[in-house]
Design an enzyme around this catalytic site. Sequence first.
Site, PDB file in Angstrom:
ATOM      1  N   LYS A   1      -5.207   3.516 -14.385  1.00 27.17           N
ATOM      2  CA  LYS A   1      -3.964   2.931 -13.868  1.00 27.17           C
ATOM      3  C   LYS A   1      -3.412   1.958 -14.896  1.00 27.17           C
ATOM      4  O   LYS A   1      -4.172   1.296 -15.608  1.00 27.17           O
ATOM      5  CB  LYS A   1      -4.250   2.179 -12.566  1.00 27.17           C
ATOM      6  CG  LYS A   1      -3.044   1.977 -11.698  1.00 27.17           C
ATOM      7  CD  LYS A   1      -2.828   3.124 -10.748  1.00 27.17           C
ATOM      8  CE  LYS A   1      -1.569   2.918  -9.928  1.00 27.17           C
ATOM      9  NZ  LYS A   1      -1.343   4.000  -8.973  1.00 27.17           N
TER      10      LYS A   1
ATOM     11  N   GLY B   1       7.544  -0.457   4.785  1.00 27.05           N
ATOM     12  CA  GLY B   1       8.013  -0.104   3.436  1.00 27.05           C
ATOM     13  C   GLY B   1       8.717   1.236   3.443  1.00 27.05           C
ATOM     14  O   GLY B   1       8.074   2.278   3.533  1.00 27.05           O
ATOM     15  N   VAL B   2      10.049   1.194   3.364  1.00 30.24           N
ATOM     16  CA  VAL B   2      10.806   2.463   3.375  1.00 30.24           C
ATOM     17  C   VAL B   2      11.409   2.708   1.989  1.00 30.24           C
ATOM     18  O   VAL B   2      12.598   2.943   1.836  1.00 30.24           O
ATOM     19  CB  VAL B   2      11.884   2.489   4.492  1.00 30.24           C
ATOM     20  CG1 VAL B   2      11.226   2.697   5.830  1.00 30.24           C
ATOM     21  CG2 VAL B   2      12.729   1.212   4.484  1.00 30.24           C
ATOM     22  N   GLY B   3      10.541   2.629   0.972  1.00 27.71           N
ATOM     23  CA  GLY B   3      10.953   2.935  -0.403  1.00 27.71           C
ATOM     24  C   GLY B   3      10.898   4.431  -0.637  1.00 27.71           C
ATOM     25  O   GLY B   3      11.208   5.229   0.267  1.00 27.71           O
TER      26      GLY B   3
ATOM     27  N   VAL C   1       8.392   6.656  -0.936  1.00 26.80           N
ATOM     28  CA  VAL C   1       7.534   7.443  -0.048  1.00 26.80           C
ATOM     29  C   VAL C   1       7.887   7.175   1.421  1.00 26.80           C
ATOM     30  O   VAL C   1       8.102   8.113   2.197  1.00 26.80           O
ATOM     31  CB  VAL C   1       6.038   7.130  -0.275  1.00 26.80           C
ATOM     32  CG1 VAL C   1       5.178   7.970   0.659  1.00 26.80           C
ATOM     33  CG2 VAL C   1       5.641   7.396  -1.718  1.00 26.80           C
TER      34      VAL C   1
END
Length: 349
Positions: free
Chosen positions: A78, A178-180, A182
């Site tokens: 990462k 979290g509605v980014g 994904v």
Amino acid sequence: MKNDGQDELDTEYFVLRDEEAGLDGVIALHSAALGPGAGGCRFWHYPTREEMMVDAARLARGMTYKNALAELPLGGGKAVLRVPEGPFDREKLFAAFGREVEKLGGRYLTAEDVGTSVGDMQAIASETRHVAGLAQVPGRPGGDPSPWTARGVYGAMEYLAQQQLDRPLADCTVAIQGVGNVGGALARLLHAAGAQLVLADTNSERLAKIATKTGAAVVAVSEFCGVRADILAPCALGAVFNAVTTAKVRAAIVCGAANNQLASEADGVRLAERGVLYAPDCVVNAGGIINVAAEHLGWDTAEVVRRVDGTAERLARVLARADQLGVAPNLAADSLARERVRVGATLAA
Ligand code: NAI
């Protein structure tokens, strides 16, 4: 069974600095037993280098496990980059990062993660070929991996709703944190299936837009863990569940895309003790890395679909192992991943 962070001791770190380009970050390589270390590049705000390294190490270990559980020929790695304080040239910064990836000669394969986009991958690709998530060639895997991640999470959720609640998603309420990239795609899939939605996001503009489109209710970020819903889907950052928040959970199922949702292994046990079924993130959020692997290894889209749609089956195997061993699902997933890595290391030796 317990890990206690011991297997992070073998993590290799590469510190990345290019003052002129504004690059400040770290690449963590956790395991190469099953193939090159693969995992996205996170572009985020970090107060200290130590915090960057801790996050990179945790995320790299998660990638080792995720890739092993998804049966991919990839190890775990990462990159974590700090967002500069002042103004900066984004293309220059990611090109500088690409030079650092190139120096590792293929030991690390990068792609998108929180804060990075297809455009950033294109800038990285100007300096190295060890990058995926590039602009898509029609009919080939590639592009933004998020819709694939959402598809895998959705498939797992559909399976769990039927198994645990004996009903389809159309009769469930799902809360998404979290509605980014994904979470937004997941909200659209669930809305199309007829599920009731409850959404939380720190970005109020994005939240309002998706809530309007999907007819969702909205709750404050601080209320997410205790919200009245059948399923919680954390799709923001990690460490959502700790000693305090696990006690608030009223949902029957937790199944979301965020990496490292448990602050510690004990929090997975706490959820299980409360009768909450936690679908390990490293099992259900592999759709994106499957697409990345396909792009890099030359698989076709049908293979991506087959593997992403196999998410529920892989989850079922982990849950069966948890039942068999009498342990929480997160511990069963980790032990299965470590077993596969051990076998891979033995075969490679
Ligand atoms: P993103 O950056 O597009 O979306 C994250 C969303 O969470 C944003 O809308 C942001 O405003 C919101 N957010 C941030 N902090 C929050 C908080 N405390 N409470 C509520 N909302 C908050 O990121 P993306 O790509 O959608 O990834 C989401 C999660 O899924 C991350 O943990 C990522 O590591 C993980 N993941 C993503 C994959 C992908 O294909 N993009 C693959 C596997 C895991």
